[in-house]
Design a protein around this motif. Structure first.
Motif, PDB file in Angstrom:
ATOM      1  N   GLU A   1     -27.461   6.522   1.442  1.00  0.00           N
ATOM      2  CA  GLU A   1     -27.972   6.651   0.063  1.00  0.00           C
ATOM      3  C   GLU A   1     -26.872   6.956  -0.946  1.00  0.00           C
ATOM      4  OE1 GLU A   1     -31.288   9.219  -0.434  1.00  0.00           O
ATOM      5  OE2 GLU A   1     -32.505   8.180   1.074  1.00  0.00           O
ATOM      6  N   GLU A   2     -26.147   8.039  -0.741  1.00  0.00           N
ATOM      7  CA  GLU A   2     -25.109   8.439  -1.690  1.00  0.00           C
ATOM      8  C   GLU A   2     -23.734   8.504  -1.041  1.00  0.00           C
ATOM      9  OE1 GLU A   2     -25.299   8.787  -4.960  1.00  0.00           O
ATOM     10  OE2 GLU A   2     -27.371   8.115  -4.801  1.00  0.00           O
ATOM     11  N   ILE A   3     -23.630   8.038   0.204  1.00  0.00           N
ATOM     12  CA  ILE A   3     -22.382   8.189   0.954  1.00  0.00           C
ATOM     13  C   ILE A   3     -21.915   6.849   1.501  1.00  0.00           C
ATOM     14  CG2 ILE A   3     -21.190   9.484   2.762  1.00  0.00           C
ATOM     15  CD1 ILE A   3     -23.584  11.373   2.885  1.00  0.00           C
ATOM     16  N   CYS A   4     -20.615   6.641   1.423  1.00  0.00           N
ATOM     17  CA  CYS A   4     -19.971   5.486   2.054  1.00  0.00           C
ATOM     18  C   CYS A   4     -18.976   6.001   3.083  1.00  0.00           C
ATOM     19  CB  CYS A   4     -19.261   4.652   0.991  1.00  0.00           C
ATOM     20  SG  CYS A   4     -18.251   3.304   1.659  1.00  0.00           S
ATOM     21  N   PHE A   5     -19.031   5.449   4.286  1.00  0.00           N
ATOM     22  CA  PHE A   5     -18.097   5.788   5.355  1.00  0.00           C
ATOM     23  C   PHE A   5     -17.257   4.555   5.663  1.00  0.00           C
ATOM     24  CE2 PHE A   5     -22.055   8.170   6.079  1.00  0.00           C
ATOM     25  CZ  PHE A   5     -21.607   9.489   6.179  1.00  0.00           C
ATOM     26  N   VAL A   6     -15.932   4.690   5.639  1.00  0.00           N
ATOM     27  CA  VAL A   6     -15.058   3.541   5.892  1.00  0.00           C
ATOM     28  C   VAL A   6     -13.716   4.061   6.380  1.00  0.00           C
ATOM     29  CG1 VAL A   6     -14.213   3.422   3.490  1.00  0.00           C
ATOM     30  CG2 VAL A   6     -14.255   1.339   4.903  1.00  0.00           C
ATOM     31  N   HIS A   7     -12.977   3.230   7.115  1.00  0.00           N
ATOM     32  CA  HIS A   7     -11.704   3.710   7.643  1.00  0.00           C
ATOM     33  C   HIS A   7     -10.631   3.817   6.569  1.00  0.00           C
ATOM     34  CE1 HIS A   7      -8.342   4.507  10.211  1.00  0.00           C
ATOM     35  NE2 HIS A   7      -7.732   3.403   9.857  1.00  0.00           N
ATOM     36  N   ALA A   8     -10.395   2.718   5.850  1.00  0.00           N
ATOM     37  CA  ALA A   8      -9.259   2.675   4.924  1.00  0.00           C
ATOM     38  C   ALA A   8      -9.694   2.822   3.476  1.00  0.00           C
ATOM     39  CB  ALA A   8      -8.476   1.377   5.121  1.00  0.00           C
ATOM     40  N   SER A   9     -10.426   1.851   2.956  1.00  0.00           N
ATOM     41  CA  SER A   9     -10.920   1.891   1.589  1.00  0.00           C
ATOM     42  C   SER A   9     -12.154   1.013   1.493  1.00  0.00           C
ATOM     43  CB  SER A   9      -9.861   1.387   0.605  1.00  0.00           C
ATOM     44  OG  SER A   9     -10.392   1.289  -0.711  1.00  0.00           O
ATOM     45  N   ALA A  10     -13.082   1.398   0.635  1.00  0.00           N
ATOM     46  CA  ALA A  10     -14.244   0.548   0.393  1.00  0.00           C
ATOM     47  C   ALA A  10     -13.858  -0.710  -0.376  1.00  0.00           C
ATOM     48  CB  ALA A  10     -15.309   1.330  -0.370  1.00  0.00           C
ATOM     49  N   HIS A  11     -12.678  -0.692  -0.979  1.00  0.00           N
ATOM     50  CA  HIS A  11     -12.151  -1.857  -1.681  1.00  0.00           C
ATOM     51  C   HIS A  11     -11.430  -2.754  -0.675  1.00  0.00           C
ATOM     52  CE1 HIS A  11     -10.430  -4.288  -4.854  1.00  0.00           C
ATOM     53  NE2 HIS A  11      -9.206  -4.037  -4.428  1.00  0.00           N
ATOM     54  N   LYS A  12     -11.991  -3.893  -0.390  1.00  0.00           N
ATOM     55  CA  LYS A  12     -11.436  -4.827   0.585  1.00  0.00           C
ATOM     56  C   LYS A  12     -11.122  -4.104   1.911  1.00  0.00           C
ATOM     57  CE  LYS A  12      -9.430  -7.784  -3.009  1.00  0.00           C
ATOM     58  NZ  LYS A  12      -8.195  -8.393  -3.560  1.00  0.00           N
ATOM     59  N   PRO A  13     -12.151  -3.580   2.570  1.00  0.00           N
ATOM     60  CA  PRO A  13     -11.929  -2.745   3.759  1.00  0.00           C
ATOM     61  C   PRO A  13     -11.179  -3.425   4.888  1.00  0.00           C
ATOM     62  CG  PRO A  13     -14.253  -3.326   3.516  1.00  0.00           C
ATOM     63  CD  PRO A  13     -13.583  -3.707   2.243  1.00  0.00           C
ATOM     64  N   SER A  14     -11.299  -4.750   4.998  1.00  0.00           N
ATOM     65  CA  SER A  14     -10.615  -5.457   6.092  1.00  0.00           C
ATOM     66  C   SER A  14      -9.116  -5.608   5.859  1.00  0.00           C
ATOM     67  CB  SER A  14     -11.237  -6.844   6.294  1.00  0.00           C
ATOM     68  OG  SER A  14     -11.075  -7.629   5.137  1.00  0.00           O
ATOM     69  N   GLU A  15      -8.646  -5.237   4.649  1.00  0.00           N
ATOM     70  CA  GLU A  15      -7.206  -5.331   4.360  1.00  0.00           C
ATOM     71  C   GLU A  15      -6.471  -4.025   4.662  1.00  0.00           C
ATOM     72  OE1 GLU A  15      -6.418  -6.905   0.474  1.00  0.00           O
ATOM     73  OE2 GLU A  15      -7.619  -8.724   0.826  1.00  0.00           O
ATOM     74  N   TRP A  16      -7.204  -2.982   5.026  1.00  0.00           N
ATOM     75  CA  TRP A  16      -6.626  -1.704   5.455  1.00  0.00           C
ATOM     76  C   TRP A  16      -5.677  -1.111   4.411  1.00  0.00           C
ATOM     77  CZ3 TRP A  16      -9.983  -1.053   9.008  1.00  0.00           C
ATOM     78  CH2 TRP A  16     -10.299  -2.066   9.910  1.00  0.00           C
ATOM     79  N   ASN A  17      -6.131  -1.050   3.160  1.00  0.00           N
ATOM     80  CA  ASN A  17      -5.322  -0.444   2.102  1.00  0.00           C
ATOM     81  C   ASN A  17      -5.407   1.079   2.186  1.00  0.00           C
ATOM     82  OD1 ASN A  17      -4.553  -2.926   0.749  1.00  0.00           O
ATOM     83  ND2 ASN A  17      -6.694  -3.101   0.150  1.00  0.00           N
TER      84      ASN A  17
END
Length: 250
Positions: free
Chosen positions: A114-130
């Motif tokens: 709902e109010e949370i995003c979980f991601v390894h690197a960044s929610a911005h282009k997550p597959s690019e591992w920024n």
């Protein structure tokens, strides 16, 4: 009892650090766990880590996202990683069975609640591992997630970015053990630090705990037997600099 979410990133096959953090999380009353990628790589216990996390995910006690080192197990990353990281990935591939690899392969890049995003690197282009290291990268992350709270790993050092009155994301260096009020009318990016290979000069393992009901985030550091973990790295024949990193925390 209110929900307490344990946030763990960059575990990197470090069983000693993992067990110490799980014990501390239990003491703190963590009710569920989020593993923010890089379960494997660098260190000597990939089987134990994947087994434990797969069991927690399958039992519904935890969620997990994929990290770049996890993806390197089933994709060719030989041109994207340094020699030591590559050596550790090749060794890790030799240890894991097909079920372990399948578990890593099926992990999502990003999980939105709902109010949370979980991601390894960044929610911005997550597959690019920024990496999220400054105001601009944090701003891009929250613009992409659209959530009040985005929790990430990848950078290996604990940090908290918060939205100022003019919308800019400002970096804050959290003090371990201090409860930080994180009100939902702002946007926040919590970089939870590395459980399995800290790099800020302190070898103690990192994790964080988020309490949604009271809008509080607490960063933690946990001492563990990092000399034992380093010795396992050496005995596995992995590069010496990976063992030294555990001892120095750099």
């Amino acid at each position: 009892m209110s929900e307490r979410i344990g946030l763990f990133a960059d575990l990197h096959s470090n069983l000693e650090a993992y067990e110490a953090c799980m014990e501390r999380a239990q003491e703190l009353g963590v009710t569920r766990m989020a593993f923010l990628g890089d379960l494997v790589g660098y260190n000597a216990d990939p089987i134990a880590l994947v087994d434990r996390i797969a069991e927690l995910v399958q039992s519904g006690k935890a969620i997990a996202v994929v990290g770049n080192h996890d993806e390197a197990v089933f994709k060719d990353y030989s041109q994207r990683m340094n020699a030591s990281a590559n050596a550790a990935i090749e060794w890790t591939k030799s240890q894991l069975n097909p079920a372990h690899v399948q578990f890593l392969k099926e992990l999502p890049l990003i999980i939105n609640e709902e109010e949370i995003c979980f991601v390894h690197a960044s929610a911005h282009k997550p597959s690019e591992w920024n990496y999220i290291t400054d105001s601009m990268s944090a701003w891009q992350c929250v613009q992409s997630s659209g959530k009040s709270y985005t929790f990430v790993g990848h950078a290996h050092e604990q940090a908290l970015f918060y939205q100022s009155a003019v919308g800019k994301l400002i970096r804050f260096a959290p003090h371990p053990g201090d409860e930080v009020p994180v009100m939902g009318h702002r946007q926040w990016v919590g970089v939870v630090g590395s459980l399995g290979q800290p790099r800020d000069g302190n070898p103690e393992a990192c994790f964080a705990v988020f309490e949604p009901e009271i809008s509080a985030l607490t960063f933690h550091r946990v001492p563990y037997d990092h000399f034992k973990a380093a010795d396992k790295v050496r005995r596995a024949g992995l590069p010496e600099d990976l063992a030294n990193r555990l001892i120095t925390g750099k």
